[in-house]
Structure formats: structure tokens, C-alpha cells
Design an enzyme around this catalytic site. Structure first.
Site, PDB file in Angstrom:
ATOM      1  N   TYR A  40       0.948  -1.053  -0.018  1.00  0.00           N
ATOM      2  CA  TYR A  40       0.188   0.001   0.040  1.00  0.00           C
ATOM      3  C   TYR A  40       0.917   1.220   0.049  1.00  0.00           C
ATOM      4  O   TYR A  40       0.387   2.255  -0.432  1.00  0.00           O
ATOM      5  CB  TYR A  40      -0.815  -0.047   1.293  1.00  0.00           C
ATOM      6  CG  TYR A  40      -2.136   0.614   1.243  1.00  0.00           C
ATOM      7  CD1 TYR A  40      -3.029   0.654  -0.096  1.00  0.00           C
ATOM      8  CD2 TYR A  40      -2.781   1.404   1.898  1.00  0.00           C
ATOM      9  CE1 TYR A  40      -4.361   1.055  -0.362  1.00  0.00           C
ATOM     10  CE2 TYR A  40      -4.185   2.033   1.702  1.00  0.00           C
ATOM     11  CZ  TYR A  40      -4.774   1.798   0.558  1.00  0.00           C
ATOM     12  OH  TYR A  40      -5.863   2.111   0.402  1.00  0.00           O
ATOM     13  N   LYS A  96      -3.925   7.748   3.112  1.00  0.00           N
ATOM     14  CA  LYS A  96      -5.062   7.327   4.127  1.00  0.00           C
ATOM     15  C   LYS A  96      -4.807   7.837   5.490  1.00  0.00           C
ATOM     16  O   LYS A  96      -5.800   8.324   6.125  1.00  0.00           O
ATOM     17  CB  LYS A  96      -5.070   5.890   4.037  1.00  0.00           C
ATOM     18  CG  LYS A  96      -5.731   5.420   2.724  1.00  0.00           C
ATOM     19  CD  LYS A  96      -7.305   5.986   2.460  1.00  0.00           C
ATOM     20  CE  LYS A  96      -7.909   5.493   1.145  1.00  0.00           C
ATOM     21  NZ  LYS A  96      -9.243   6.086   0.992  1.00  0.00           N
TER      22      LYS A  96
END
Length: 255
Positions: free
Chosen positions: A154, A161
């Protein structure tokens, strides 16, 4: 009486029938809401086509959340379809592949900046642009993927995020006095088009069903969409700056 009777909701990020955003729009309509979608550029044709597959065809307004002109025009464009908003759904995220898939150390600032702009700062941009149409009792709901951990592959999207989640807390602080709630739903991995674009996504989704006490279906966006719709409703009048996990319970389990 349905959960969202009489409410008007803007939903961003509807591109395919498999997306979480599509099912948020679908369930919101089934619960009585009038829904407006947003899209931009070449994606707008996809959104317009998908809008026809909702229970009631929804209008689509032009909105690129990184374009100041689009943001400034949002109230006028929405005004062609609704006279106010009760809810806004942020379902927008993008990071160049050069900053994901094991490229954390190699990620260059220009591409990292793009990820942060589109995936984090846009929450503030969208909320501020929609603010003139949101009254007391309004609800802003965003979608995240738990930024408490460093997930495989990620990389800088995970950093984006984390910024997104922090942005939601500050928005909750500053919009709360106006009666506007800001909450997030942290979903487990869903096999959406966006997820498939993450190099090595299978490394995240593979073990999830086995670690989740309730189990987890990576092909089912509906449980997440239901949580978003619930947060758009009046059933959470005193809840803001919250992250609701819809991940089968994985967030609370040890490794």
C-alpha cells in the site's frame, strides 16, 4: 419511514456497479434519498452510463476535486438538481503505481504529492465546496482503509489514508459547530477497480477472510455501503470524528 426519506445526497466516485460508491448510491435511493453523482473527464461517460442502472437514474455533475474552478462551481451545478444537501460521500482515491507495490523508498515527491492531493486533501476541498448547501444535521462520510498499520504494497497510499483520517478529525472539529458531522468507514479489502490497480493487492486480500472473526467476502461491497448509509442518516446525531470499521473484525485481532 425509510432511513433517508427526504434527504439529498451527493455521492462521488461511482464508476462501476462493483464499486462501494455505486452501492451507497443504490441503497441511499432505496432508503428514500434523492441522489446526485459527480464525475469528470473521460470518467464522466462511465458514471453517466452506470447512473442508469440505479433504481432511479441519478443526475451527474462535473467535479474534479483537484480543480479549483470545479470546486467553486459545485454549488451552482448542484443547484440545478437539488436545493440543499443533507449528505456528502467521499469515495475518491488515487496514487500513481510508482508509489505503491513496494516502491515506498523509491517514491518521488511529485507522485506522492498527487496521492496526497487526490486522496487526502480532497476531503477538505469537497467538504468546503459543499458547505454552502449543507445545513445543521448534515453528514460527510468518507471511505478509508485502516491507516494504523503499514500494509504490504500500500506504501504511499497508506500515508495518504493516514492524512485522510487526520483531515476528517480536523473537519469534524471545524464543522461541528455548524451541526455538520464528519465520519469515516474503514472497509476491509474489496475487489473494486481501484483495488485491482494496486500492484500486489492480492497480498492484502488473501489472508483477510481467515483472520476475520466474522469472515470476509472481498467481492461484496454491500456491508460497507450499508455503514455509509447509516452514517448519512439521523440515527447518529451525536457521532462525529469517528472511524467505523467494516472489516469482519480484523482491525481488533492480533497478528
Amino acid at each position: 419511514m425509510a432511513l433517508l426519506d427526504g434527504k439529498r445526497v451527493l455521492v462521488t466516485g461511482v464508476l462501476t456497479e462493483g464499486s462501494i460508491a455505486f452501492h451507497v448510491a443504490r441503497l441511499a435511493q432505496l432508503e428514500g434519498a434523492e441522489v446526485v453523482l459527480s464525475s469528470f473527464g473521460r470518467q464522466a461517460r462511465l458514471t453517466a452510463a452506470i447512473a442508469k442502472r440505479l433504481p432511479r437514474q441519478a443526475p451527474v455533475v462535473q467535479l474534479d476535486v483537484t480543480d479549483e474552478a470545479d470546486l467553486a462551481a459545485l454549488t451552482e451545478r448542484l443547484g440545478e438538481h437539488v436545493d440543499h444537501l443533507d449528505g456528502v460521500v467521499h469515495s475518491i482515491g488515487f496514487a500513481p503505481q510508482s508509489v505503491m507495490g513496494g516502491n515506498f523508498l523509491a517514491g518521488g515527491w511529485d507522485d506522492v504529492a498527487t496521492a496526497l492531493h487526490v486522496s487526502a486533501y480532497s476531503l477538505k476541498s469537497l467538504a468546503v465546496a459543499a458547505r454552502p448547501m449543507l445545513g445543521a444535521g448534515g453528514s460527510v462520510v468518507g471511505l478509508t482503509f485502516d491507516a494504523s498499520f503499514a500494509w504490504p504494497v500500500y506504501d504511499w497510499m497508506g500515508v495518504a489514508k493516514a492524512a485522510f483520517e487526520s483531515t476528517a478529525r480536523y473537519l469534524a472539529r471545524d464543522l461541528g459547530p455548524e451541526g455538520i458531522r464528519v465520519n469515516l468507514v474503514s472497509a476491509g479489502p474489496i475487489r473494486t477497480t481501484a483495488a485491482k490497480s494496486i500492484p500486489g493487492f492480492e497480498a492484502m486480500e488473501g489472508a483477510w477472510p481467515h483472520r476475520a472473526p466474522l469472515g470476509w467476502d472481498v467481492s461484496d461491497p454491500v456491508p460497507t455501503a450499508r455503514a455509509v448509509v447509516a452514517l448519512l442518516s439521523d440515527w447518529f446525531p451525536a457521532t462525529t470524528a469517528e472511524i467505523v470499521h467494516v472489516d469482519g473484525g480484523v482491525h481488533a485481532m492480533g497478528q
